[in-house]
Scaffold this motif. Structure first.
Motif, PDB file in Angstrom:
ATOM      1  N   ARG A 265       0.623  -1.298   0.085  1.00  0.00           N
ATOM      2  CA  ARG A 265       0.039  -0.011   0.099  1.00  0.00           C
ATOM      3  C   ARG A 265       0.618   1.152  -0.166  1.00  0.00           C
ATOM      4  NH1 ARG A 265      -1.943  -0.398   5.029  1.00  0.00           N
ATOM      5  NH2 ARG A 265      -0.615  -2.212   5.086  1.00  0.00           N
ATOM      6  N   GLY A 266       1.798   1.227  -0.899  1.00  0.00           N
ATOM      7  CA  GLY A 266       2.700   2.518  -0.903  1.00  0.00           C
ATOM      8  C   GLY A 266       3.896   2.797  -0.144  1.00  0.00           C
ATOM      9  N   GLY A 267       4.079   1.461   0.590  1.00  0.00           N
ATOM     10  CA  GLY A 267       5.225   1.534   1.562  1.00  0.00           C
ATOM     11  C   GLY A 267       6.385   1.537   0.543  1.00  0.00           C
ATOM     12  N   SER A 268       7.504   1.676   1.077  1.00  0.00           N
ATOM     13  CA  SER A 268       8.950   1.639   0.519  1.00  0.00           C
ATOM     14  C   SER A 268       9.232   0.233   0.185  1.00  0.00           C
ATOM     15  CB  SER A 268       9.927   2.635   0.943  1.00  0.00           C
ATOM     16  OG  SER A 268      10.152   2.059   2.187  1.00  0.00           O
ATOM     17  N   ALA A 269       9.912   0.161  -1.088  1.00  0.00           N
ATOM     18  CA  ALA A 269      10.433  -1.331  -1.029  1.00  0.00           C
ATOM     19  C   ALA A 269      11.699  -1.526  -0.103  1.00  0.00           C
ATOM     20  CB  ALA A 269      11.119  -1.181  -2.655  1.00  0.00           C
ATOM     21  N   GLY A 270      11.551  -2.804   0.109  1.00  0.00           N
ATOM     22  CA  GLY A 270      12.811  -3.288   0.862  1.00  0.00           C
ATOM     23  C   GLY A 270      14.145  -3.385   0.159  1.00  0.00           C
ATOM     24  N   ASP A 271      15.135  -3.872   0.883  1.00  0.00           N
ATOM     25  CA  ASP A 271      16.513  -3.841   0.070  1.00  0.00           C
ATOM     26  C   ASP A 271      16.770  -5.105  -0.294  1.00  0.00           C
ATOM     27  OD1 ASP A 271      16.734  -1.212   0.963  1.00  0.00           O
ATOM     28  OD2 ASP A 271      17.647  -1.414   2.977  1.00  0.00           O
ATOM     29  N   LEU A 272      17.836  -5.061  -1.273  1.00  0.00           N
ATOM     30  CA  LEU A 272      18.222  -6.160  -1.768  1.00  0.00           C
ATOM     31  C   LEU A 272      19.764  -6.275  -1.381  1.00  0.00           C
ATOM     32  CD1 LEU A 272      18.283  -8.850  -3.744  1.00  0.00           C
ATOM     33  CD2 LEU A 272      18.815  -7.335  -5.629  1.00  0.00           C
ATOM     34  N   TYR A 273      20.102  -7.602  -0.646  1.00  0.00           N
ATOM     35  CA  TYR A 273      21.279  -7.857  -0.273  1.00  0.00           C
ATOM     36  C   TYR A 273      21.981  -8.897  -0.907  1.00  0.00           C
ATOM     37  CZ  TYR A 273      20.684  -5.316   3.698  1.00  0.00           C
ATOM     38  OH  TYR A 273      20.448  -4.076   4.695  1.00  0.00           O
ATOM     39  N   VAL A 274      22.976  -8.704  -1.865  1.00  0.00           N
ATOM     40  CA  VAL A 274      23.664  -9.653  -2.806  1.00  0.00           C
ATOM     41  C   VAL A 274      25.227 -10.108  -2.011  1.00  0.00           C
ATOM     42  CG1 VAL A 274      24.547  -9.949  -5.055  1.00  0.00           C
ATOM     43  CG2 VAL A 274      22.825  -8.637  -4.785  1.00  0.00           C
ATOM     44  N   LEU A 275      24.883 -11.331  -1.534  1.00  0.00           N
ATOM     45  CA  LEU A 275      26.169 -11.779  -0.938  1.00  0.00           C
ATOM     46  C   LEU A 275      27.185 -12.186  -2.072  1.00  0.00           C
ATOM     47  CD1 LEU A 275      27.601 -13.134   1.747  1.00  0.00           C
ATOM     48  CD2 LEU A 275      26.319 -15.240   1.017  1.00  0.00           C
ATOM     49  N   ALA A 276      28.457 -11.873  -1.941  1.00  0.00           N
ATOM     50  CA  ALA A 276      29.361 -12.142  -3.118  1.00  0.00           C
ATOM     51  C   ALA A 276      30.304 -13.299  -2.755  1.00  0.00           C
ATOM     52  CB  ALA A 276      30.427 -10.851  -3.145  1.00  0.00           C
ATOM     53  N   ARG A 277      30.298 -14.251  -3.673  1.00  0.00           N
ATOM     54  CA  ARG A 277      31.187 -15.402  -3.491  1.00  0.00           C
ATOM     55  C   ARG A 277      32.229 -15.298  -4.805  1.00  0.00           C
ATOM     56  NH1 ARG A 277      31.008 -17.392   1.101  1.00  0.00           N
ATOM     57  NH2 ARG A 277      28.791 -17.681   2.016  1.00  0.00           N
ATOM     58  N   VAL A 278      33.465 -15.058  -3.975  1.00  0.00           N
ATOM     59  CA  VAL A 278      34.640 -14.694  -5.236  1.00  0.00           C
ATOM     60  C   VAL A 278      35.320 -16.072  -5.166  1.00  0.00           C
ATOM     61  CG1 VAL A 278      36.783 -13.198  -5.838  1.00  0.00           C
ATOM     62  CG2 VAL A 278      34.692 -12.479  -4.315  1.00  0.00           C
ATOM     63  N   ARG A 279      35.598 -16.231  -6.684  1.00  0.00           N
ATOM     64  CA  ARG A 279      36.339 -17.588  -6.845  1.00  0.00           C
ATOM     65  C   ARG A 279      37.861 -17.238  -6.510  1.00  0.00           C
ATOM     66  NH1 ARG A 279      33.189 -21.367 -10.067  1.00  0.00           N
ATOM     67  NH2 ARG A 279      31.865 -20.163 -11.397  1.00  0.00           N
ATOM     68  N   PRO A 280      38.658 -18.246  -6.328  1.00  0.00           N
ATOM     69  CA  PRO A 280      40.144 -17.789  -5.955  1.00  0.00           C
ATOM     70  C   PRO A 280      40.674 -17.674  -7.336  1.00  0.00           C
ATOM     71  CG  PRO A 280      39.502 -20.089  -5.301  1.00  0.00           C
ATOM     72  CD  PRO A 280      38.166 -19.475  -5.654  1.00  0.00           C
ATOM     73  N   ASP A 281      41.841 -17.053  -7.397  1.00  0.00           N
ATOM     74  CA  ASP A 281      42.703 -16.976  -8.528  1.00  0.00           C
ATOM     75  C   ASP A 281      43.825 -17.865  -8.476  1.00  0.00           C
ATOM     76  OD1 ASP A 281      42.984 -14.821 -11.149  1.00  0.00           O
ATOM     77  OD2 ASP A 281      44.983 -15.214 -10.243  1.00  0.00           O
ATOM     78  N   PRO A 282      44.110 -18.420  -9.927  1.00  0.00           N
ATOM     79  CA  PRO A 282      45.121 -19.411  -9.842  1.00  0.00           C
ATOM     80  C   PRO A 282      46.496 -18.909  -9.230  1.00  0.00           C
ATOM     81  CG  PRO A 282      44.449 -19.172 -11.873  1.00  0.00           C
ATOM     82  CD  PRO A 282      43.208 -18.485 -11.112  1.00  0.00           C
ATOM     83  N   ILE A 283      46.765 -17.501  -9.553  1.00  0.00           N
ATOM     84  CA  ILE A 283      48.006 -16.975  -9.144  1.00  0.00           C
ATOM     85  C   ILE A 283      47.914 -15.759  -8.288  1.00  0.00           C
ATOM     86  CG2 ILE A 283      49.151 -17.724 -11.349  1.00  0.00           C
ATOM     87  CD1 ILE A 283      49.088 -14.783 -12.209  1.00  0.00           C
ATOM     88  N   PHE A 284      47.055 -14.946  -8.079  1.00  0.00           N
ATOM     89  CA  PHE A 284      47.058 -13.801  -7.199  1.00  0.00           C
ATOM     90  C   PHE A 284      46.208 -14.250  -6.074  1.00  0.00           C
ATOM     91  CE2 PHE A 284      47.344 -11.741 -11.362  1.00  0.00           C
ATOM     92  CZ  PHE A 284      48.517 -11.021 -11.452  1.00  0.00           C
ATOM     93  N   GLY A 285      46.528 -13.541  -4.902  1.00  0.00           N
ATOM     94  CA  GLY A 285      45.938 -13.598  -3.731  1.00  0.00           C
ATOM     95  C   GLY A 285      45.527 -12.170  -3.531  1.00  0.00           C
ATOM     96  N   ARG A 286      44.683 -12.004  -2.419  1.00  0.00           N
ATOM     97  CA  ARG A 286      44.047 -10.553  -1.821  1.00  0.00           C
ATOM     98  C   ARG A 286      44.384 -10.454  -0.367  1.00  0.00           C
ATOM     99  NH1 ARG A 286      38.946  -8.610  -4.073  1.00  0.00           N
ATOM    100  NH2 ARG A 286      38.797  -7.090  -2.039  1.00  0.00           N
ATOM    101  N   SER A 287      44.941  -9.219  -0.013  1.00  0.00           N
ATOM    102  CA  SER A 287      45.143  -8.889   1.323  1.00  0.00           C
ATOM    103  C   SER A 287      44.403  -7.513   1.445  1.00  0.00           C
ATOM    104  CB  SER A 287      46.532  -8.933   1.807  1.00  0.00           C
ATOM    105  OG  SER A 287      46.721  -8.484   2.998  1.00  0.00           O
ATOM    106  N   GLY A 288      43.073  -7.468   1.600  1.00  0.00           N
ATOM    107  CA  GLY A 288      42.646  -6.031   1.790  1.00  0.00           C
ATOM    108  C   GLY A 288      42.468  -5.738   0.279  1.00  0.00           C
TER     109      GLY A 288
END
Ligand SMILES: [Zn+2]
Ligand SMILES: [Zn+2]
Length: 398
Positions: A265-288
């Protein structure tokens, strides 16, 4: 008393006790009030009679551990506003769709903790038009929705746009939520006359409970809708193109304001949360915001120094490893990590590891023996002093 009254009545206030009152305190408060208000002591006093009924009703619920727990749960949800969407049942003719439509089976159970409670919930809500007064307060905000997206390592670092699929409960289009086969209509339940509750007398009071014939819905569907099998609700699938910002990490939730379920009844829409699943890279890693990379080098490269060609997520770069670099040293290639929208840029951290050959050719062995003849051994004097101390006599097995 019907179950829905639980939502509207504050039984603790009726008995004049705290929500944390013990069973004994509740019993004492009840006995005192019951004596004061008893019809024998107040002949012809309508107000006292009404209060006497209310006090008995409150005590009936609060003196029963199970009922008190359910009541507390319902009240806290009610106060938190969780029931407001209940009014939506009114838009689904017959109300058959209301529970599935609003809370979506499993998701509802998880959210409100426990199947037992959702049973209670569905019983109350399937009443549709009989939704509690609280449900009619103003427009309701749409539900938040969560989904996930699988990202390649490079896409997570650089940012990308991905289609994501969102599954959420909706009203069946075939029967418009009433659960009946098109061309047929649900009929009013003859047992409860359509209100979903039936009265049951117990002592001086009459209690109401959900109608068993229609499970509290108020209507009966004779021919079920083939699309939703009579539930009135279906799972709807939407696909959205989601902009993934540069630098998203595995397990991070991206919030998209207003992309959840539409409001009521005219209320604002909820939010969408997208959970990111990141595949590992064969050579690079991440630190921040830094990328990491390990590069094997030969002993002589470390000794003499070497210009290494190393990959980045863009073009390869040349990295100078200075003469005399120890194994395990990390060298920094500036600006080749995660580039954030706000201008922050991470680096590429290259760790060199000296590789010790396992198999040597005869020539290499001869050359290495010649080298060993001239090269100094690492100094170990700082350990020698400790090796002369008396042993503890034991043998240690790691
Ligand atoms: Zn249907
Ligand atoms: Zn009925």
């Amino acid at each position: 008393m019907s179950s829905k009254d639980w939502l509207e009545k504050d039984f603790y206030a009726v008995l004049g006790v705290a929500k944390t009152a013990t069973a004994d305190e509740i019993k004492r408060a009840y006995r005192k009030l019951a004596r004061e208000l008893h019809p024998d002591h107040n002949p012809g006093n309508r107000e006292a009679e009404e209060r006497f009924k209310s006090v008995s009703e409150a005590y009936a619920v609060l003196s029963d551990d199970n009922q008190r727990r359910e009541y507390d749960e319902m009240r806290s949800l009610f106060e938190a506003g969780a029931f407001r969407r209940g009014a939506r049942g009114g838009t689904a003719p017959g109300g058959g769709a209301s529970f599935d439509d609003i809370f979506g089976g499993q998701a509802g159970d998880q959210r409100f903790g426990g199947a037992g409670f959702s049973d209670l919930f569905s019983t109350i809500f399937s009443g549709g038009g009989a939704a509690p007064g609280g449900a009619r307060r103003g427009p309701a905000r749409g539900r938040d929705v969560e989904t996930d997206v699988i990202l390649e390592f490079r896409d997570a670092v650089k940012g990308t746009t991905k289609p994501v699929t969102v599954r959420s409960p909706g009203v069946c289009d075939t029967c418009h939520g009433n659960g009946a086969r098109p061309g047929t209509r649900p009929r009013t339940c003859p047992n409860c006359g359509g209100n979903g509750f039936v009265s049951r007398a117990q002592g001086a009071f009459s209690f109401s409970e959900p109608c068993r014939d229609c499970q509290g819905v108020g209507t009966i569907v004779d021919e079920k809708c083939p699309e939703c099998h009579g539930t009135g609700g279906v799972t709807k699938t939407r696909t959205l193109n989601v902009r993934i910002p540069a630098g998203v990490a595995d397990g991070q939730r991206i919030r998209l304001a207003g992309r959840g379920e539409p409001g009521d009844r005219g209320g604002s829409a909820g939010d969408l949360y997208v959970l990111a699943r990141v595949r590992p890279d064969p050579i690079f890693g991440r630190s921040g915001d830094d990328l990491t990379l390990t590069v094997p080098i030969a002993y002589w490269e470390a000794a003499f120094g070497v210009d290494l060609r190393v990959p980045t997520l863009d073009a390869p770069v040349t990295l100078r490893v200075p003469a005399g670099t120890p194994s395990g040293r990390t060298l920094r290639v500036r600006g080749k990590g995660v580039a954030r929208k706000d201008g922050r840029v991470g680096d590429l951290l290259v760790t060199v590891e000296i590789e010790v050959p396992k198999d040597l050719t005869a020539d290499a062995r001869a050359a290495l023996e010649n080298y060993a003849h001239f090269a100094p051994r690492p100094a170990r004097h700082h350990l020698d002093a400790h090796l002369h101390e008396p042993s503890d006599g034991g043998v240690h097995y790691g």
